[in-house]
Design an enzyme around this catalytic site. Structure first.
Site, PDB file in Angstrom:
ATOM      1  N   TYR A   1      -4.228   8.101  -8.112  1.00 61.31           N
ATOM      2  CA  TYR A   1      -4.046   6.876  -6.334  1.00 61.31           C
ATOM      3  C   TYR A   1      -4.326   6.841  -5.259  1.00 61.31           C
ATOM      4  CZ  TYR A   1       0.724   5.481  -4.679  1.00 61.31           C
ATOM      5  OH  TYR A   1       1.426   5.660  -3.598  1.00 61.31           O
TER       6      TYR A   1
ATOM      7  N   LYS B   1      -5.676   3.167  -4.145  1.00 64.23           N
ATOM      8  CA  LYS B   1      -4.547   2.929  -2.535  1.00 64.23           C
ATOM      9  C   LYS B   1      -5.562   2.495  -1.212  1.00 64.23           C
ATOM     10  CE  LYS B   1      -0.610   1.695  -3.872  1.00 64.23           C
ATOM     11  NZ  LYS B   1       0.253   0.646  -3.813  1.00 64.23           N
TER      12      LYS B   1
ATOM     13  N   SER C   1       0.658  -0.825   0.108  1.00 65.18           N
ATOM     14  CA  SER C   1       0.120   0.070  -0.130  1.00 65.18           C
ATOM     15  C   SER C   1       0.704   1.026  -0.043  1.00 65.18           C
ATOM     16  CB  SER C   1      -1.014  -0.301   1.582  1.00 65.18           C
ATOM     17  OG  SER C   1      -2.226   0.902   1.187  1.00 65.18           O
TER      18      SER C   1
END
Length: 265
Positions: free
Chosen positions: A141, A145, A127
């Site tokens: 992004y 995550k 992660s």
């Protein structure tokens, strides 16, 4: 002691390669997968593109044929898409989530039957601090995550009874090619309203110094081998400091701190 096998995605460079090299030094069988295979002495190198499901199945089959089992899966492959949301077409949005989320799930799904049959194994998902807090222009992004954090936390419930542990490694800033080929930055100068933020973020990224990938690899090794039920492993002093600040600060105050970091008004 029986040799153990680790299967690593995105092992051509950066964190993935450092992790492969570390496990090799520790005497593990290493399956180093990458989109464009490059030599890595001592490892079984095989092609795997997480967005190509046939390549996923083929790489897992080759690993099991060579070593009979996969003890640890390290889901490292991924990249960062940054920029104003309006500057991304839908295809680039889908690519971010297909790589960082759907691809990770596809590889995990392909490996799980082999772990389930032996009732043991460890899944280590890479992660980021960006899975628990955000920076400007990172809606894609960070969204991906945050998804990795959520799916990992949920998977532990179904996999723990089968003897399979799930781990999350959360690096801070790392000196990899994240600002190069691993960064998909979208911008459209015609979207003039966003340009002050774009300029500030690009300057902030350029000024950021990252830790060595080898340090993250050490945390991955710990997560894979400590035998604990611990889920999250921040990697790096900056990761621990930023995540501690996020946990101790309300949303508004934390956002003000991020804006100050990037000189945003």
């Amino acid at each position: 002691m029986e040799s153990q096998t680790v299967f690593i995605t995105g092992a051509s460079s950066g964190i993935g390669r450092a992790t492969a090299e570390l496990f090799l030094r520790q005497g593990w069988n290493v399956v180093a997968t990458m989109r464009e295979p490059q030599p890595l002495d001592g490892a079984l190198v095989t092609r795997l593109d997480v967005t190509d499901r046939a390549s996923v199945d083929d790489a897992v089959a080759r690993a099991v044929e060579a070593f009979e089992a996969i003890d640890v899966l390290v889901n490292n492959a991924g990249y960062g898409a940054y920029g104003p949301l309006e500057a991304f077409d839908v295809e680039r949005i889908e690519r971010q989530f297909d790589t960082n989320v759907v691809g990770l799930l596809a590889v995990t799904k392909a490996v799980l039957p082999h772990m389930r049959a032996r009732r043991r194994g460890v899944v280590v998902n890479l992660s980021s601090i960006g899975g628990r807090m955000t920076f400007p222009l990172g809606s894609l992004y960070h969204g991906s995550k945050f998804a990795v954090e959520g799916l990992s936390e949920a998977l532990r419930y179904e996999l723990e009874p089968l003897g399979i542990r799930v781990k999350l490694v959360e690096p801070g800033f790392v000196a990899t090619d994240f600002g190069g080929r691993s960064l998909d930055f979208a911008n459209d100068a015609a979207l003039v309203e966003y340009q002050p933020t774009v300029d500030a973020v690009l300057k902030g990224i350029a000024a950021t110094l990252g830790a060595a990938p080898a340090g993250v690899a050490e945390v991955i090794l710990t997560a894979a081998t400590d035998g604990s039920r611990r889920l999250r492993y921040p990697a790096g002093d900056d990761a621990r400091e930023i995540l501690a600040a996020r946990a101790a600060t309300d949303d508004e105050a934390f956002a003000d701190g991020i804006k100050a970091r990037f000189n945003l008004t």
